[in-house]
Design a protein around this motif. Structure first.
Motif, PDB file in Angstrom:
ATOM      1  N   GLN A 103       0.888  -1.521  -0.035  1.00 25.39           N
ATOM      2  CA  GLN A 103       0.024  -0.195  -0.216  1.00 25.39           C
ATOM      3  C   GLN A 103       0.850   1.525  -0.181  1.00 25.39           C
ATOM      4  O   GLN A 103       0.834   2.209  -0.585  1.00 25.39           O
ATOM      5  N   THR A 104       2.289   1.165   0.996  1.00 23.82           N
ATOM      6  CA  THR A 104       2.831   2.356   1.003  1.00 23.82           C
ATOM      7  C   THR A 104       4.024   1.755   0.771  1.00 23.82           C
ATOM      8  O   THR A 104       4.366   1.053   1.791  1.00 23.82           O
ATOM      9  N   VAL A 105       4.613   2.510   0.834  1.00 23.62           N
ATOM     10  CA  VAL A 105       6.324   2.443   0.990  1.00 23.62           C
ATOM     11  C   VAL A 105       7.335   3.967   1.279  1.00 23.62           C
ATOM     12  O   VAL A 105       6.861   5.195   0.735  1.00 23.62           O
ATOM     13  N   ASP A 106       7.832   3.533   2.784  1.00 22.36           N
ATOM     14  CA  ASP A 106       8.272   4.806   3.444  1.00 22.36           C
ATOM     15  C   ASP A 106       9.884   4.787   3.795  1.00 22.36           C
ATOM     16  O   ASP A 106      10.164   3.726   4.129  1.00 22.36           O
ATOM     17  N   LEU A 107      10.183   6.157   3.672  1.00 20.16           N
ATOM     18  CA  LEU A 107      11.878   5.734   3.733  1.00 20.16           C
ATOM     19  C   LEU A 107      12.151   7.348   4.957  1.00 20.16           C
ATOM     20  O   LEU A 107      11.571   7.740   5.068  1.00 20.16           O
ATOM     21  N   GLU A 108      12.660   6.770   6.103  1.00 17.12           N
ATOM     22  CA  GLU A 108      12.864   6.766   6.877  1.00 17.12           C
ATOM     23  C   GLU A 108      14.145   6.935   7.735  1.00 17.12           C
ATOM     24  O   GLU A 108      14.774   6.571   8.218  1.00 17.12           O
ATOM     25  N   ARG A 109      14.674   8.302   7.681  1.00 15.42           N
ATOM     26  CA  ARG A 109      15.440   8.863   8.607  1.00 15.42           C
ATOM     27  C   ARG A 109      15.932   9.745   9.714  1.00 15.42           C
ATOM     28  O   ARG A 109      15.604  11.223  10.448  1.00 15.42           O
ATOM     29  N   GLY A 110      16.409   9.473  10.990  1.00 15.87           N
ATOM     30  CA  GLY A 110      16.913   9.854  12.295  1.00 15.87           C
ATOM     31  C   GLY A 110      17.465  10.000  12.853  1.00 15.87           C
ATOM     32  O   GLY A 110      18.753   9.878  11.766  1.00 15.87           O
ATOM     33  N   PRO A 111      17.361  11.043  13.548  1.00 11.17           N
ATOM     34  CA  PRO A 111      18.900  11.651  13.836  1.00 11.17           C
ATOM     35  C   PRO A 111      19.939  11.279  13.611  1.00 11.17           C
ATOM     36  O   PRO A 111      21.163  11.554  12.817  1.00 11.17           O
ATOM     37  N   LEU A 112      20.333  10.269  14.285  1.00  8.69           N
ATOM     38  CA  LEU A 112      21.303   9.142  14.193  1.00  8.69           C
ATOM     39  C   LEU A 112      21.497   8.719  12.734  1.00  8.69           C
ATOM     40  O   LEU A 112      22.681   8.445  12.170  1.00  8.69           O
ATOM     41  N   ALA A 113      20.246   8.108  12.481  1.00 11.98           N
ATOM     42  CA  ALA A 113      20.595   7.802  10.860  1.00 11.98           C
ATOM     43  C   ALA A 113      21.180   8.944  10.017  1.00 11.98           C
ATOM     44  O   ALA A 113      21.916   7.705   9.213  1.00 11.98           O
ATOM     45  N   GLN A 114      20.622   9.810  10.100  1.00 15.85           N
ATOM     46  CA  GLN A 114      21.485  10.723   9.455  1.00 15.85           C
ATOM     47  C   GLN A 114      22.673  11.499   9.966  1.00 15.85           C
ATOM     48  O   GLN A 114      23.642  11.239   8.727  1.00 15.85           O
ATOM     49  N   LEU A 115      23.817  10.711  10.866  1.00 17.99           N
ATOM     50  CA  LEU A 115      24.985  10.899  10.728  1.00 17.99           C
ATOM     51  C   LEU A 115      25.177   9.418  10.621  1.00 17.99           C
ATOM     52  O   LEU A 115      26.667  10.100  10.300  1.00 17.99           O
ATOM     53  N   PHE A 116      25.011   9.081  10.056  1.00 14.64           N
ATOM     54  CA  PHE A 116      25.386   7.583  10.089  1.00 14.64           C
ATOM     55  C   PHE A 116      25.107   7.617   8.594  1.00 14.64           C
ATOM     56  O   PHE A 116      25.820   6.323   7.712  1.00 14.64           O
ATOM     57  N   GLY A 117      24.624   8.142   7.506  1.00 12.53           N
ATOM     58  CA  GLY A 117      24.446   7.484   6.011  1.00 12.53           C
ATOM     59  C   GLY A 117      23.519   7.014   6.013  1.00 12.53           C
ATOM     60  O   GLY A 117      23.525   6.187   5.235  1.00 12.53           O
ATOM     61  N   LEU A 118      22.233   6.796   7.068  1.00  9.26           N
ATOM     62  CA  LEU A 118      21.949   5.201   6.897  1.00  9.26           C
ATOM     63  C   LEU A 118      19.820   5.318   6.550  1.00  9.26           C
ATOM     64  O   LEU A 118      19.649   7.345   7.264  1.00  9.26           O
ATOM     65  N   ALA A 119      19.215   4.813   6.521  1.00  8.34           N
ATOM     66  CA  ALA A 119      17.595   5.307   6.638  1.00  8.34           C
ATOM     67  C   ALA A 119      17.141   3.874   5.976  1.00  8.34           C
ATOM     68  O   ALA A 119      17.545   2.782   6.826  1.00  8.34           O
ATOM     69  N   THR A 120      15.823   3.899   6.832  1.00 11.52           N
ATOM     70  CA  THR A 120      14.905   2.660   7.724  1.00 11.52           C
ATOM     71  C   THR A 120      13.855   3.343   6.119  1.00 11.52           C
ATOM     72  O   THR A 120      13.318   4.140   5.554  1.00 11.52           O
ATOM     73  N   VAL A 121      13.466   1.922   5.601  1.00 15.87           N
ATOM     74  CA  VAL A 121      12.354   1.911   4.713  1.00 15.87           C
ATOM     75  C   VAL A 121      11.108   0.825   5.320  1.00 15.87           C
ATOM     76  O   VAL A 121      11.260   0.092   5.635  1.00 15.87           O
ATOM     77  N   THR A 122       9.618   1.862   5.603  1.00 16.10           N
ATOM     78  CA  THR A 122       9.217   0.981   5.808  1.00 16.10           C
ATOM     79  C   THR A 122       7.610   0.227   5.171  1.00 16.10           C
ATOM     80  O   THR A 122       7.747   1.369   3.965  1.00 16.10           O
ATOM     81  N   VAL A 123       7.697  -1.091   4.678  1.00 12.38           N
ATOM     82  CA  VAL A 123       6.549  -1.182   3.366  1.00 12.38           C
ATOM     83  C   VAL A 123       5.470  -1.734   4.095  1.00 12.38           C
ATOM     84  O   VAL A 123       4.957  -2.555   5.560  1.00 12.38           O
ATOM     85  N   THR A 124       3.797  -0.936   4.197  1.00 15.32           N
ATOM     86  CA  THR A 124       2.790  -1.261   4.634  1.00 15.32           C
ATOM     87  C   THR A 124       2.294  -1.910   3.359  1.00 15.32           C
ATOM     88  O   THR A 124       1.737  -1.913   3.044  1.00 15.32           O
ATOM     89  N   THR A 125       1.450  -3.100   3.769  1.00 10.59           N
ATOM     90  CA  THR A 125       0.714  -4.081   2.687  1.00 10.59           C
ATOM     91  C   THR A 125      -0.398  -4.012   3.731  1.00 10.59           C
ATOM     92  O   THR A 125      -1.250  -3.823   5.342  1.00 10.59           O
ATOM     93  N   ALA A 126      -1.612  -4.661   2.864  1.00  7.31           N
ATOM     94  CA  ALA A 126      -2.354  -4.982   3.568  1.00  7.31           C
ATOM     95  C   ALA A 126      -2.681  -6.319   4.783  1.00  7.31           C
ATOM     96  O   ALA A 126      -3.738  -7.243   4.035  1.00  7.31           O
ATOM     97  N   SER A 127      -2.069  -6.133   5.391  1.00 11.39           N
ATOM     98  CA  SER A 127      -1.886  -7.231   6.450  1.00 11.39           C
ATOM     99  C   SER A 127      -1.612  -6.809   7.773  1.00 11.39           C
ATOM    100  O   SER A 127      -1.601  -6.219   7.886  1.00 11.39           O
ATOM    101  N   ALA A 128      -2.735  -8.179   8.374  1.00 13.48           N
ATOM    102  CA  ALA A 128      -3.203  -7.827   9.569  1.00 13.48           C
ATOM    103  C   ALA A 128      -1.679  -7.429  10.819  1.00 13.48           C
ATOM    104  O   ALA A 128      -1.525  -7.649  12.147  1.00 13.48           O
ATOM    105  N   ALA A 129      -0.381  -8.312  10.158  1.00 19.36           N
ATOM    106  CA  ALA A 129       1.122  -8.336  10.989  1.00 19.36           C
ATOM    107  C   ALA A 129       1.415  -7.227  11.093  1.00 19.36           C
ATOM    108  O   ALA A 129       2.833  -7.375  11.571  1.00 19.36           O
TER     109      ALA A 129
END
Length: 161
Positions: A103-129
């Motif tokens: 359903q959605t694909v998101d990219l998130e970068r908190g302060p520490l992730a930004q400091l280390f040049g990293l990111a988190t990808v969150t994939v939202t699906t039509a799932s109860a899990a």
């Protein structure tokens, strides 16, 4: 038939980020313990000393062991038809989500992730899990994955339910 591990590891820099997160958490708990020590006017400080030693040993073991173990476990893979993740460090979980369910694909970068040049990808699906999360990706890898998954999900037939 046994399910194989996903092909891709997260960034090695994730180990440093997770170590810093663990140390910051330990320092917060240590500060709370120091505050308790200062506010407690009991004559016997044995409990404080025992807790301080336990905190030091456990915090050190956690900050050294958890990030390295987590790095060995966290994996991900994106194919033409699905996104596959393996996460956790004590409780490990493998999840496969067909792109037709994305359903959605998101990219998130908190302060520490930004400091280390990293990111988190969150994939939202039509799932109860709940969503699939891939933490500790190099920023450019994360951006490419978001683009790839978004393009593939849009091209899939279906309504993601």
């Amino acid at each position: 038939m046994q399910l194989r591990e996903p092909a891709n590891l997260v960034s090695p820099r994730a180990v440093r980020m997770w170590t810093v997160e663990a140390v910051l958490g330990a320092l917060f708990l240590g500060a709370a313990q120091v505050g308790w020590w200062l506010l407690d006017h009991a004559a016997d400080r044995t409990l404080h000393v025992v807790l301080a030693v336990a905190w030091l040993v456990l915090s050190t073991a956690y900050a050294i062991g958890m990030p390295r173990w987590r790095y060995r476990v966290h994996r991900w893979e994106a194919t033409r038809h699905a996104i596959y993740t393996q996460t956790g460090w004590l409780n490990q979980e493998r999840r496969i989500a067909p792109l037709s369910r994305v359903q959605t694909v998101d990219l998130e970068r908190g302060p520490l992730a930004q400091l280390f040049g990293l990111a988190t990808v969150t994939v939202t699906t039509a799932s109860a899990a709940g969503p699939l999360e891939i933490a500790g990706l190099d920023l450019e890898v994360a951006r490419g994955l978001v683009d790839t998954l978004t393009t593939a999900a849009v091209a899939e037939k279906g309504d993601a339910t």
